[in-house]
Design a protein around this motif. Structure first.
Motif, mmCIF file in Angstrom:
data_model
loop_
_atom_site.group_PDB
_atom_site.id
_atom_site.type_symbol
_atom_site.label_atom_id
_atom_site.label_comp_id
_atom_site.label_asym_id
_atom_site.label_seq_id
_atom_site.Cartn_x
_atom_site.Cartn_y
_atom_site.Cartn_z
ATOM 1 N N HIS A 199 -19.500 -7.862 -9.933
ATOM 2 C CA HIS A 199 -19.020 -9.159 -9.442
ATOM 3 C C HIS A 199 -19.989 -10.274 -9.796
ATOM 4 C CE1 HIS A 199 -16.091 -7.710 -6.055
ATOM 5 N NE2 HIS A 199 -15.626 -7.531 -7.262
ATOM 6 N N VAL A 200 -21.262 -10.006 -9.616
ATOM 7 C CA VAL A 200 -22.272 -11.045 -9.866
ATOM 8 C C VAL A 200 -22.318 -11.370 -11.363
ATOM 9 C CG1 VAL A 200 -24.724 -11.612 -9.702
ATOM 10 C CG2 VAL A 200 -23.602 -10.374 -7.836
ATOM 11 N N TRP A 201 -22.295 -10.325 -12.147
ATOM 12 C CA TRP A 201 -22.319 -10.519 -13.606
ATOM 13 C C TRP A 201 -21.104 -11.335 -14.057
ATOM 14 C CZ3 TRP A 201 -19.098 -8.118 -17.476
ATOM 15 C CH2 TRP A 201 -19.540 -8.334 -18.792
ATOM 16 N N ALA A 202 -19.939 -10.985 -13.501
ATOM 17 C CA ALA A 202 -18.722 -11.711 -13.867
ATOM 18 C C ALA A 202 -18.831 -13.180 -13.452
ATOM 19 C CB ALA A 202 -17.507 -11.057 -13.223
ATOM 20 N N ALA A 203 -19.409 -13.428 -12.279
ATOM 21 C CA ALA A 203 -19.533 -14.809 -11.803
ATOM 22 C C ALA A 203 -20.463 -15.613 -12.711
ATOM 23 C CB ALA A 203 -20.055 -14.814 -10.359
ATOM 24 N N ILE A 204 -21.543 -14.974 -13.136
ATOM 25 C CA ILE A 204 -22.479 -15.666 -14.032
ATOM 26 C C ILE A 204 -21.771 -16.000 -15.352
ATOM 27 C CG2 ILE A 204 -24.605 -15.418 -15.389
ATOM 28 C CD1 ILE A 204 -25.679 -13.592 -13.142
ATOM 29 N N ASN A 205 -21.036 -15.015 -15.878
ATOM 30 C CA ASN A 205 -20.320 -15.241 -17.132
ATOM 31 C C ASN A 205 -19.319 -16.368 -17.024
ATOM 32 O OD1 ASN A 205 -21.615 -13.308 -18.516
ATOM 33 N ND2 ASN A 205 -19.983 -11.777 -18.376
ATOM 34 N N GLU A 206 -18.581 -16.358 -15.926
ATOM 35 C CA GLU A 206 -17.556 -17.383 -15.724
ATOM 36 C C GLU A 206 -18.192 -18.767 -15.673
ATOM 37 O OE1 GLU A 206 -14.790 -17.222 -12.223
ATOM 38 O OE2 GLU A 206 -14.586 -15.181 -13.032
#
Ligand SMILES: Cc1cc2nc3c(=O)[nH]c(=O)nc-3n(C[C@H](O)[C@H](O)[C@H](O)COP(=O)(O)OP(=O)(O)OC[C@H]3O[C@@H](n4cnc5c(N)ncnc54)[C@H](O)[C@@H]3O)c2cc1C
Lengths: 272, 752
Positions: free
Chosen positions: B740-747
């Protein structure tokens, strides 16, 4: 969560185990630490008719210096690998990785032989023996044979072991390059790896990046071609088809593989 | 010196740590000799019509005593209301794990073999997995009800124009995800019908409530049912009363006029025991650029799971606590509680209040981010001031006592807030891969919400001068035996080790409420205190007669447990002597304590999280808290509650989530998949003291069982988001797993 009925037999020696296996036929399974087999049986995903308990074969639990190589009995428990002074000095990658398996309870029951024979791409030690380029020794009705680690893992939960064949020993030569690293990426401390990386020198293997434990071939080739570690690491996911589950999409696993291989190579070089 | 407030170690532990507890499944008592084993056949599909059950093959298997289905259950025991829950599924299943049939076997391990032989035919229906699906109402779980909505409510201000005067308004929909309670002891029940009476051994937080439910559902007289709670290995709200599965086991004993016992497996527990939380929340917050918040709306969609057990009630508590510690005149809240084809949802540590705190704290952070002010400063500017108590909120709660600003100040000082911000800035400047995030939450919660129901206690002085306490509060790990004995020693001077505490047996304690909602000490403990003071008053009369002195001249020497004429040890009487003087009736008191209103513990938490921005992994590295629950009777017990509570709050923020796939199949039905938190994942917590007594009970105490969870969850979530805020991340739904955190950073990177 209750296994189906089965017959339980306990082997006192390797020879007896092989005999029992020959008698019991196709639907028999060896039971070592039971920490992979029993969970499957509880879910009734494995329904063996006969269990041959090899957990008490003390003759097959050892870590020995054989001069040219270190010999590890297949029934050696993870905890004993993790705390072996011999391994710590000669094959620290294996000792360290064994200490990362599950939790203390798991490490006191699970065996290296069981971990390898199970052929689970998510397990830690298969990748380690790939990175170490170890040799596996198996005994069967037809005698004893050696199998290179690179030839051992053949598919999801499939190995080169023939039915009834017993894995007895793992042989590890002194690594040519001393630098090593084991990167296990988990959600919780006690978890299975979402992705893991074992590196010994420039030999790199991956946990949970496909149907089998695998060497990171593209990375190794890149290093051999003289690429810098950071650049080589960018090839970590080449040719992989990692699983998707609640912890990670395939793309996330591939990203993690690149990051973790980069870290593993950096650490291995720093240690080498 | 009073024993109250001292660090007395738990008297329960030597037994639990040596010979071990005796839980339901451990019971080796003659009454259960020959009891048959129950195994549930559970629905493998989320939503289906049952078109046939063929159990003939199973019934022929050796060892199988019976296979029971809904057809065996008397018409009168069937639910009458549209969304009510049957014992065994009738014609339709509504979640994976729903009990469909019950196999009774002689041996322990035969049940699953027999279960495999029972052929249940299912005709699939469309699953309703999310609250959004439920609201769409394309598929109804209960066609007779005509809706998937099980309840609605509103509180506080409703006028939308109150946002009109705001300089800044932020709105966002967030998720307070479904989590599993994971008690170490799974559900277990044993039941025996004999001589016209049903005895049920249950792993429950409330034996009396369990008895009442069993009697009502089985059509028995209350006096014909006895419920005993032996050692209970954790409940967290999920063992309030008796649940459907346990009730079905009790029914089976009654139906077969025999003894039946059942203990579930961990997988059954993870998909069959109630889950907690499960709210989709839309938060709307408005205010001025000077940091003052003037309007807030919390709109909740509560997932009840397949049957509305207490889902709607949970949402109403969230609604009640919507504005938290802040003085927001324009606060309103509303909820819709809906049914989905998933495991039912009920109370879990915090039960509705963590959801409220998580929402308002997230809203405060978002608002602070929008106006570019330190989130701590925004909080400071909106706290209910210390002089405002008792304070009535817009949604109708009346907070008893509090000092929110001081709790916040204590936590900031204890954690070294400024230094932490400086460290954060340094790492950002250096471009470190591992960033640091700081999350602060301020909370107030409601405990003993049903204060008026109170709690019972009976205290008897035995012939040898020892004391026996019969308490209505039911312990399952909290340490009641220790605390109650301390209360008796303090009041009567009878040493703790001579005080026996008995609970959880409806024959010994016919009337009681039991344990939930952090009510034990303030109601059950206060009842023990009240009983002890009544015993003291009676003892004074008796002692006066025995010594032939006036009552007014007598004193109780609490250090030694003697009654005597003040200052004259030659007149001293022991408790045994006084008890002997009590005659036939004995020396005892039987009381119920009720409080005029609930209490509102409060506090502030500060979490420090490190986030590896390359992998997305967040690690909680420090957690500093003030949890003000009024007077502390025993710091060891209070700290234990805080530790466990913080762990479970942090767990929800970082790790835990019950998941279903698109067809409604559980994806987290083993402990390999459900990421229950473990010790190595947590730092040592830094607990700071603060005591603001309440006036609503004589002990000055509030509840502490759930506070840690309520404060920790938003602080940890906020810290994760804060760690990556400089990358453009403004929100990450819980749990903040690496992915989730990785996805949020990417977004956030992609959006830049
Ligand atoms: C809670 C938990 C957490 C775990 N976490 C991890 C983890 O983080 N990382 C990890 O790598 N593993 C983990 N494991 C698995 C653990 O390491 C197992 O011990 C190991 O995978 C299997 O070893 P075993 O001795 O228990 O084998 P068993 O379960 O007894 O056997 C596994 C399979 O191998 C076969 N077998 C066993 N020994 C031999 C032999 N000598 N020759 C031929 N066939 C054999 C068996 O027939 C069976 O098919 C975990 C297990 C549990 C229960």
């Amino acid at each position: 969560m209750i296994p189906a009925p089965f017959t339980y037999r306990r082997a006192g020696t390797v020879a007896e185990a092989l005999e029992m296996a020959a008698e019991s036929g196709e639907d028999a399974k060896y039971l070592a630490g039971g920490h992979s087999l029993l969970p499957l049986m509880k879910l009734r995903l494995a329904v063996p008719e006969v269990l041959i308990d090899i957990g008490r074969l003390r003759e097959a639990a050892y870590v020995r210096d054989e001069g040219g190589h270190i010999a590890i009995g297949a029934l050696t428990r993870h905890h004993d690998l993790a705390t072996s002074g011999l391994l710590a000095s000669r094959v620290p990658l294996l000792a360290y990785a064994a200490g990362c398996v599950g939790d203390p309870q798991v490490r006191h029951r699970g065996t290296i032989g069981g971990s390898l024979a199970h052929g689970d791409p998510a397990a830690d030690l298969p990748a380690v023996i790939l990175a170490l380029d170890a040799t596996l020794v198996a005994q069967g009705p037809g005698g004893t044979r050696e199998i290179a680690a690179a030839d051992f893992f053949q598919g999801l939960y499939e190995t080169a072991l023939a039915p009834g064949e017993l894995l007895t020993e793992i042989r590890v030569k002194r690594p040519e390059s001393a630098g090593w690293s084991f990167q296990k990426f988990t959600k919780r401390a006690i978890d299975w790896a979402i992705v893991g990386v074992a590196a010994q020198g420039d030999r790199v293997a991956l946990v949970n990046m496909g149907m089998t434990p695998m060497r990171a071939v593209a990375v190794e080739q890149a290093l051999a071609a003289g690429l810098a570690p950071e650049q080589a690491a960018s090839h970590a996911a080449d040719g992989t088809s990692p699983p998707e589950d609640i912890n990670a999409t395939a793309a996330y696993r591939q990203h993690l593989a690149r990051v973790l291989v980069g870290r593993a190579l950096a650490q291995a070089r720093a240690r080498g | 010196m009073s024993i109250l407030g001292t660090r007395v170690v738990r008297t329960e532990d030597p037994r639990l740590l040596t010979v071990g507890g005796v839980y339901v499944d451990d019971l080796a008592i003659p009454e259960l000799d020959g009891a048959v084993r129950a195994t549930f056949i559970r629905s493998p599909v989320a939503h289906a019509a049952i078109t046939g059950i063929d159990a003939d093959a199973a019934r022929r298997l050796p060892g199988v005593v019976a296979v029971l289905t809904a057809a065996d259950i008397a018409e009168a025991m069937r639910p009458d209301k549209p969304m009510a829950e049957p014992l065994l599924a009738i014609d339709r299943v509504r979640y994976v794990g729903e009990p469909v049939a019950l196999v009774l076997t002689d041996g322990t391990c035969q049940g699953e073999d027999a279960a495999e032989l029972v052929a249940v035919e299912y005709e699939p229906l469309a699953p309703v997995v999310t609250v959004a699906d439920a609201l769409l109402a394309k598929t109804l779980l209960f066609p007779a009800a005509g809706t998937n909505i099980a309840g609605t409510g509103t509180a506080g201000r409703a006028d939308p124009d109150r946002f009109g005067g705001c300089e800044v308004v932020v709105e966002r929909t967030i998720v307070n995800q479904r989590v599993a309670p994971v008690p170490l002891e799974v559900r277990a029940t044993a039941a025996r019908w004999s001589d016209g009476r049903l005895t049920v051994w249950a792993s429950t937080q409330n034996a009396q409530l369990a008895r009442d439910t069993i009697a009502r559902r089985l059509g028995l007289d209350k006096s014909a049912v006895r419920v005993i709670a032996p050692d209970v290995g954790g409940g967290f709200g999920a063992k309030v009363g008796i649940d459907r599965d346990a009730l079905t086991v009790a029914w089976a004993a009654y139906h077969t006029r025999g003894s039946v016992r059942w203990a579930e497996t961990r997988s059954e527990n993870l998909s069959g025991m109630v889950h907690g939380r499960g709210q989709r929340q839309t938060i709307r917050i408005g205010g001025h650029r000077d940091g003052r918040v003037i309007a807030y709306q919390l709109s909740i969609v509560q997932d009840c799971g397949a049957y509305p057990r207490s889902g709607a009630f949970l949402a109403s508590l969230t609604q009640l606590m919507a504005s938290g510690v802040y003085d927001i005149p324009g606060c309103g809240a509303d909820y819709q509680a809906v049914v989905t084809t998933t495991t039912p949802i009920a109370a879990y540590r915090g039960a509705g209040r963590p959801e409220a705190t998580a929402a308002i704290e997230r809203a405060m952070d978002l608002f602070a981010g929008q106006i570019g002010m330190d989130p701590v400063e925004v909080r400071r500017r909106n706290l209910v001031p210390a002089q405002a108590f008792p304070y009535r909120t817009a949604t109708g709660a009346v907070y008893d006592t509090g000092d929110y600003a001081s709790a916040l100040a204590t936590v900031l000082a204890g954690a070294g807030y400024e230094d932490l911000r400086a460290e954060q800035a340094r790492r950002r400047e250096r471009g470190d891969v591992v960033c640091v995030g700081i999350g602060v939450s301020c909370y107030v919660e409601i405990t003993a919400a049903d204060a008026a129901s109170g709690e019972t206690a009976r205290l008897a002085i035995d012939g040898d001068g020892s004391a026996t306490v019969y308490t209505g509060s039911s312990a399952h790990g909290q340490g009641h035996a220790t605390a109650w004995a301390m209360l008796v020693q303090d009041e009567l001077g009878i040493p703790m080790e001579r005080v026996t505490v008995i609970h959880g047996d409806t024959d010994a304690i016919p009337e009681a409420v039991g344990t939930y909602g952090s009510r034990s000490l303030q109601l059950g403990g206060a009842a023990v205190h009240k009983a002890a003071s009544q015993v003291r008053d009676k003892a004074r009369q008796i002692a006066a007669q025995l010594i032939e002195a006036s009552e007014a001249d007598l004193e109780l020497d609490r250090d030694h447990g003697f009654w005597q004429v003040r200052g004259d040890p030659t007149t001293a009487l022991t408790w045994a002597q006084v008890a002997a003087g009590a005659g036939e009736d004995g020396l005892e008191a039987d009381v119920r304590f009720t409080a005029p209103q609930p209490t509102f513990p409060f506090g502030a938490h500060l979490a420090v999280v490190e986030v590896d921005t390359e992998t997305g992994k967040a690690r909680l590295v420090r957690h500093v808290t003030v949890d003000d629950a009024g007077v502390i009777v025993n710091p060891v017990l209070a700290e234990g509650q805080r530790h466990g509570g913080i762990a479970q709050g942090a767990a929800q923020a970082l790790l835990e989530e019950v998941r279903f796939d698109a067809d409604g199949n559980p994806q987290t039905a083993t402990l390999a998949d459900y990421a229950a938190v473990t010790a190595p994942d947590l730092p040592s917590f830094e607990l700071l003291d603060s005591v603001t007594p309440t006036t609503v009970n004589p002990l000055g105490v509030k509840g502490i069982g759930e506070a840690g969870t309520i404060g920790a969850m938003p602080a940890v979530q906020s810290a994760v988001i804060d760690a990556v805020a400089h990358l453009g991340v403004t929100h990450i739904d819980m749990p903040a797993t690496p992915q989730h955190v990785w996805a949020a950073i990417n977004e956030a990177r992609a959006a830049r």
